[in-house]
Design a protein around this motif. Sequence first.
Motif, PDB file in Angstrom:
ATOM      1  N   MET A 338      67.215   0.089  31.883  1.00  0.00           N
ATOM      2  CA  MET A 338      67.248  -1.019  32.839  1.00  0.00           C
ATOM      3  C   MET A 338      68.671  -1.244  33.334  1.00  0.00           C
ATOM      4  SD  MET A 338      64.898  -3.991  31.267  1.00  0.00           S
ATOM      5  CE  MET A 338      63.322  -3.745  30.525  1.00  0.00           C
ATOM      6  N   ALA A 339      69.618  -1.262  32.416  1.00  0.00           N
ATOM      7  CA  ALA A 339      71.005  -1.519  32.810  1.00  0.00           C
ATOM      8  C   ALA A 339      71.563  -0.395  33.672  1.00  0.00           C
ATOM      9  CB  ALA A 339      71.871  -1.711  31.568  1.00  0.00           C
ATOM     10  N   ASN A 341      69.959   1.108  35.904  1.00  0.00           N
ATOM     11  CA  ASN A 341      69.161   1.154  37.131  1.00  0.00           C
ATOM     12  C   ASN A 341      68.268   2.375  37.212  1.00  0.00           C
ATOM     13  OD1 ASN A 341      70.108  -1.266  38.100  1.00  0.00           O
ATOM     14  ND2 ASN A 341      71.811  -0.334  39.214  1.00  0.00           N
ATOM     15  N   LEU A 359      63.155  -1.509  41.074  1.00  0.00           N
ATOM     16  CA  LEU A 359      63.908  -1.478  39.829  1.00  0.00           C
ATOM     17  C   LEU A 359      63.628  -2.730  39.018  1.00  0.00           C
ATOM     18  CD1 LEU A 359      67.405  -0.108  40.817  1.00  0.00           C
ATOM     19  CD2 LEU A 359      65.598   1.025  39.515  1.00  0.00           C
ATOM     20  N   ASN A 361      65.028  -5.031  35.888  1.00  0.00           N
ATOM     21  CA  ASN A 361      66.192  -5.339  35.073  1.00  0.00           C
ATOM     22  C   ASN A 361      65.854  -6.423  34.057  1.00  0.00           C
ATOM     23  OD1 ASN A 361      68.774  -4.762  34.524  1.00  0.00           O
ATOM     24  ND2 ASN A 361      69.589  -5.335  36.528  1.00  0.00           N
TER      25      ASN A 361
HETATM   26  C1  LIG Z   1      70.781  -4.493  36.295  1.00  0.00           C
HETATM   27  O1  LIG Z   1      71.744  -4.929  35.356  1.00  0.00           O
HETATM   28  C2  LIG Z   1      72.928  -4.144  35.320  1.00  0.00           C
HETATM   29  C3  LIG Z   1      73.789  -4.670  34.232  1.00  0.00           C
HETATM   30  O2  LIG Z   1      73.393  -5.930  33.824  1.00  0.00           O
HETATM   31  C4  LIG Z   1      73.596  -4.172  36.679  1.00  0.00           C
HETATM   32  O3  LIG Z   1      74.719  -3.335  36.649  1.00  0.00           O
HETATM   33  C5  LIG Z   1      72.628  -3.698  37.730  1.00  0.00           C
HETATM   34  O4  LIG Z   1      73.194  -3.770  38.997  1.00  0.00           O
HETATM   35  C6  LIG Z   1      71.357  -4.501  37.684  1.00  0.00           C
HETATM   36  N1  LIG Z   1      70.401  -3.921  38.621  1.00  0.00           N
HETATM   37  C7  LIG Z   1      69.652  -4.659  39.442  1.00  0.00           C
HETATM   38  C8  LIG Z   1      68.698  -3.908  40.301  1.00  0.00           C
HETATM   39  O5  LIG Z   1      69.734  -5.856  39.476  1.00  0.00           O
END
Ligand SMILES: *[C@@H]1O[C@H](CO)[C@@H](O)[C@H](O)[C@H]1NC(C)=O
Length: 735
Positions: A338-339, A341, A359, A361
Amino acid sequence: MLVRGFLTGLLLALLAALATGKRLKDRMYQPLITHGFCFRRTNGTHQFGCSNSMGGDVGVVHVLFAESDLDWMLEQGPHWPYMAVVRPSLFTGANVERMKRSGKIAGIVVVMNEALANDAPDGYSDDQSCPNQLSSLYWDSQGQCDPDEAPWNPNGSGMLLESFDFPIFLTRHENTTQFLLEDCFNAFNKPHEDGSARDWPLCAVELDAHMYSAVSTETCLRRSNLVNTLNPVKFCDELGDFSYFTFLKAENTSDPSIVEEDQSVIVVSSQLDSITLFDLNEFGADSPITSIVALLETARLLAVNPPDFQGDVSNILFSLLFGEAFDYMASQRLVYDMAENQFPRKYDAEKYPHGQKPLFNVTRINQIVEIGQLFNQKSGQKVFAHTDTEFQGQELLNDLLSAARRHQLDLSAATVSPSKGLPPASSQSILKAQRDIPAMVITDFDDQYTNPYYHSLFDRPKSNLNYDHDQGPDQEVVQHIGRVASTLADYLFEKASSSRARVPTFQANYTLVNELLYCYLVKPACPLFLAVANKETPPFYDPFPIDPFPQYVGVDIKTQFHGIFSHHLLAYFTGEIVEELTNNLEDCQAPDDQDVFSYMFLKGESAPSNWTGEKPCNESVSCGYCFKTLSFRKESKSPAFVIEGYDFKSLNYSSWAESVWKSVNARIFLKGAPSLEAGFFAIGVIVFVFSLVIVFWLNRHASEIFEPGTRTNSTESSATTVSTAGGAAGRPIAL
Ligand SMILES: *[C@@H]1O[C@H](CO)[C@@H](O)[C@H](O)[C@H]1NC(C)=O
Ligand SMILES: *[C@@H]1O[C@H](CO)[C@@H](O)[C@H](O)[C@H]1NC(C)=O
Ligand SMILES: *[C@@H]1O[C@H](CO)[C@@H](O)[C@H](O)[C@H]1NC(C)=O
Ligand SMILES: *[C@@H]1O[C@H](CO)[C@@H](O)[C@H](O)[C@H]1NC(C)=O
Ligand SMILES: *[C@@H]1O[C@H](CO)[C@@H](O)[C@H](O)[C@H]1NC(C)=O
Ligand SMILES: *[C@@H]1O[C@H](CO)[C@@H](O)[C@H](O)[C@H]1NC(C)=O
Ligand SMILES: *[C@@H]1O[C@H](CO)[C@@H](O)[C@H](O)[C@H]1NC(C)=O
Ligand SMILES: *[C@@H]1O[C@H](CO)[C@@H](O)[C@H](O)[C@H]1NC(C)=O
Ligand SMILES: *[C@@H]1O[C@H](CO)[C@@H](O)[C@H](O)[C@H]1NC(C)=O
C-alpha cells in the motif's frame, strides 16, 4: 604354493566378512514410513527447527509410554545414543528439553497411529506463549504479553523457536507404529523386569533429514549468492505465497489523478495459515479454519444482499492473509505494498486503458473487522471483541454488539482490551502504519487463548471442535460460526448502507458452513472443493490428498492448494456467472485492457444443463461455469526479501526462510554390538591394507607368479610378511 594358499585364504576371509555383515542386516531391515519431520528454518539472525549430521543419526530404540520410561532412558540406559519413540502426550516442551539437554538422544520419532490420534497432552502448542511477539505492535510495552504471568497462549511450548541438532520425525502409519512397538522394541530392546538393559543385538532406527541452511537467513542468502551462476546451489528458500482479496463493489478508474475518498473502505480479514513442528501436518481447526469459514460465509451473504454504499463507506475489502504465523509476514507485505502504491496494482494507464482498481492506501481504511479463532470445546459459544488501547470507535463496538444480540450471538467486549490492547492479530501490522484506524478483533477468548492446541497437531476437528460432519448443520460449532457470519453481515451491511436502506434478515446457510468445515478439516475431495475445482487444481491437476490440505505458508516458489481453494471459494461466493461462457473454458478470459475484474472458470455445484461433452461433466476440465470476479491475489512474501539491501538484523520485517534438504530417510534395523562392529571395521581396514600390499607385491613379481620359474629369496620374505598379516585378519572372522 604359499602365495596361492594365501590368496585363497584372503578371498575366503573377504567372503566371510561380507556374508556375516549381510546376514546381520537381512535379519531385520524395515523402512520407517513417516508423515512429516521437523526441518530447519531461519529468521534474520537465528536458526530454528531440526537438522542432523550428514548421513543420518542412528540410535537404539527406546519407547516412551510413561514418564518413567524417560527416566530409565536418560538415567539408566547404557546403550545411548537412543532413538526415543514417543507417544504424543509425552511429546511436551519439558520432556523434549530434558532429552535435548541430556545429550543421550540421536533423534525422536513421535508415533500417532489411529489408537494414539487423540493422545494429546492437556494443552500443548508448538508456538510461543506470546506468538509473534517480536513483530507485535506492543513489543516495547511492559505486560502486554508476559510469558510467565499472563501470556496469550498459556500452553505455548516455544518448540518452534528451538534449534535441535537431532532429527524429529512423525509417523501416523499403522504398521510402522506396530512394528516399532512390537517387533522392534518389545522383541529386542524392552528392559528386563528388574530394570536391567537387554543385550545386543538391539533394534535401532536411523533418521536422516540433513539440512543445507544454517545460522540465519542472512548467512544462507549470502552463501547462496556466493556460488557462481554455472553451478547454482540454493541453501534456503524464502517463505511466502499469495494472500487473497476481494472487493465487494467494482471500482474503476482509468484516471490516476482520481483520489479515492479517505477512510471509506472496511477491511474484513482473517489469516489463512497455521504451523506445527511437523511439515505437511498443519491441519488447524480452531486456528485458522473457523475464521476462514466465517469470513467466506460473511462475504457470500453480503454478495447476495449487497449494501448500497451510499453512506460514508464506499467498499468492503475481504482479505485472507497467508503467512501470518511468521511475524505477520503477509500483513506486513500488504501494508508495504500500500505504501509503495502497488496495492492492488501499480497504475498502468497504457496497459489498462479501460480502467483498473484504484490504489488503496492505509488512509482509505475506515475500520478493520478481523476474525480470529472462533470456537473450541473449552470456549463454547462465547466470543469477544478485542480493541487497541488507543481504540477510538466505541460506537462501532456498540453497533457490533447490538448486531450480535439480534443474532443470539454471545459476543462481549474483551475485558483486557483497555489495558492490554489487541491479542496477536494481523491488525497490529496495519495499526503500526496508522494507529488511529478502529480495529476490532473477534476471538473465542478474553484474556488468554481458550484453544489448548493452538498451532499444534491436536487442533483437530473431532477432539478440539467436537465437529462431526454427519451430525449435520445443527451441531454447536456450525451454528456458532453461522451466527458469527450473520452478525458480521448484518453489521457490515448497516455500516455500508445509507440510512434509508432496510437491513435484510441475514441468515447464514448452516448446511454450507457444515460443508465448508468438512472440506477444510476432513476430506478435501468434498462437494464444495469439487465445485470450485478447475484445471489448475485437484482432481485435474494432481489427485486430491486423503488428508486435508496443509496450511503451512511454505516457500515462495510453490503455491499451496489451501490458498488456491480459498481464493476460488471467495470468487465462487462473490462472483457472478457469465452465462454465455458456460462450458467454454477457452474463452473464459476477461478483457486484458482493464484490471477491474477477472474471469475464473469453475466446475460449479451442479453440471450445466447443456453439457454435451463425451466425458461426464465431473471428469472434464471444460465443463463448468465462467465467473466474473473482483477477487485477486498478491504476493505475501515479506518486504525484507523485496527491499534491496535490507538489513536482516533489523526487526522491521519478518525474515523467515526455510532450509533446502536433499533426501530424507528413515529405517529400522537390528544393530549388533558395537565391539563386533568395530571388529568388522578392523577386518575391513586390514583387508584393505592387505590388498594394497598384495597389489604392490604382485606388480613387482607378476612375471614370477604367472610364469612357472624359480623363486627368489626376496619373494619368500615378502610372502612371509604377508602371511603374518593374514593371520591377524583371520582372527575376528573366527568369532
Ligand atoms: C499512500 O501512502 C504513502 C505513504 O503513506 C504515500 O507515499 C502515497 O503517496 C500514498 N498513496 C496514495 C494513492 O495516497
Ligand atoms: C530471530 O528470532 C530470535 C528468537 O526469537 C530473536 O531473538 C531475534 O531477534 C530474531 N531475529 C530477527 C531478525 O527477527
Ligand atoms: C494449558 O493452559 C491452561 C490454562 O493456563 C492450564 O490450566 C493447563 O494446565 C495447561 N496445560 C498444560 C499441559 O500445561
Ligand atoms: C499393514 O499390514 C497388513 C497386514 O500385514 C497389510 O495387509 C496392510 O496392507 C498393511 N498396511 C499398510 C498401509 O502397509
Ligand atoms: C472503466 O471506466 C472507463 C471510463 O469510464 C470505461 O471506459 C471502462 O469501460 C470501464 N472499465 C470497466 C472494466 O468497466
Ligand atoms: C445452502 O447450501 C447448500 C450447500 O451448498 C445448498 O445446497 C443449499 O441450496 C443452500 N441453501 C440455501 C437456502 O441457499
Ligand atoms: C450452454 O448454455 C449457455 C446459456 O445458458 C450458452 O451461452 C452456451 O453457449 C451453451 N453451451 C453449449 C456448449 O451449448
Ligand atoms: C463423476 O461422477 C460419477 C457419478 O456421480 C462418479 O461415479 C465418478 O467417480 C465421478 N468422477 C470423478 C472423477 O469424480
Ligand atoms: C527500519 O525502520 C526504521 C524506522 O522506520 C528505519 O529508520 C530503518 O531504516 C529501517 N531499517 C531497515 C533495515 O529497513
